[in-house]
Design a protein around this motif. Sequence first.
Motif, short mmCIF file in Angstrom:
data_model
loop_
_atom_site.label_atom_id
_atom_site.label_comp_id
_atom_site.label_asym_id
_atom_site.label_seq_id
_atom_site.Cartn_x
_atom_site.Cartn_y
_atom_site.Cartn_z
N GLU A 125 5.96 79.01 -4.98
CA GLU A 125 7.20 78.51 -4.37
C GLU A 125 7.14 78.47 -2.84
OE1 GLU A 125 10.12 81.13 -6.06
OE2 GLU A 125 10.44 79.80 -7.79
N GLY A 185 4.85 71.97 0.08
CA GLY A 185 4.13 73.11 -0.49
C GLY A 185 3.09 73.63 0.48
N SER A 206 0.80 71.92 -7.37
CA SER A 206 1.63 70.76 -7.72
C SER A 206 2.93 71.27 -8.35
CB SER A 206 0.89 69.83 -8.68
OG SER A 206 0.85 70.38 -9.97
N ASP A 207 3.81 70.37 -8.66
CA ASP A 207 5.13 70.77 -9.16
C ASP A 207 5.11 71.31 -10.59
OD1 ASP A 207 4.49 68.37 -10.28
OD2 ASP A 207 6.35 67.36 -9.79
N ARG A 208 4.00 71.23 -11.27
CA ARG A 208 3.92 71.73 -12.65
C ARG A 208 3.47 73.18 -12.67
NH1 ARG A 208 -0.25 69.12 -15.85
NH2 ARG A 208 -0.33 71.00 -17.06
#
Length: 144
Positions: A32, A40, A61-63
């Motif tokens: 985070e 990020g 990445s967002d996953r």
Amino acid sequence: MDKGVKPKKLNVATNIRCEDARQLRDLIRVIEARGAHGEGKVYNITNREANAAGIKQVRVSDRFSWKPIDGVKAWAVAFTLREYLSVPEKAEKREKTPEPVAQKSEGTAIAPKQPDAEPQTAVAVQEPQTMLESILHKIDEALA
């Protein structure tokens, strides 16, 4: 259509024991974390597989997912690391953008109309004709 070389991705899957819940919390904080511009955070990576592929810096990445494993006191954790500034992206940044080319007009400038001045008569300036144009002009006059 070539859209360039995409940044490489590295899928990570691991297990964290429930008794090591602090490791899961620390990992979530890392994932985070945000950089100065809200993006990020970028991390240097020292992993044989990543380094063999030429990946030196990554962003998460967002996953990101974690779920308990049935029958085992552990979580299955999975996330994806995306290469930050791949070699093609770095090369693209170094390339100079071509300077715009100024358009040139081949015509002559027309003076603005003067309201108080006397009307001027337009003088037609005839450009010299090419040999073909002069022959066609003579044929046209002969037929007329």
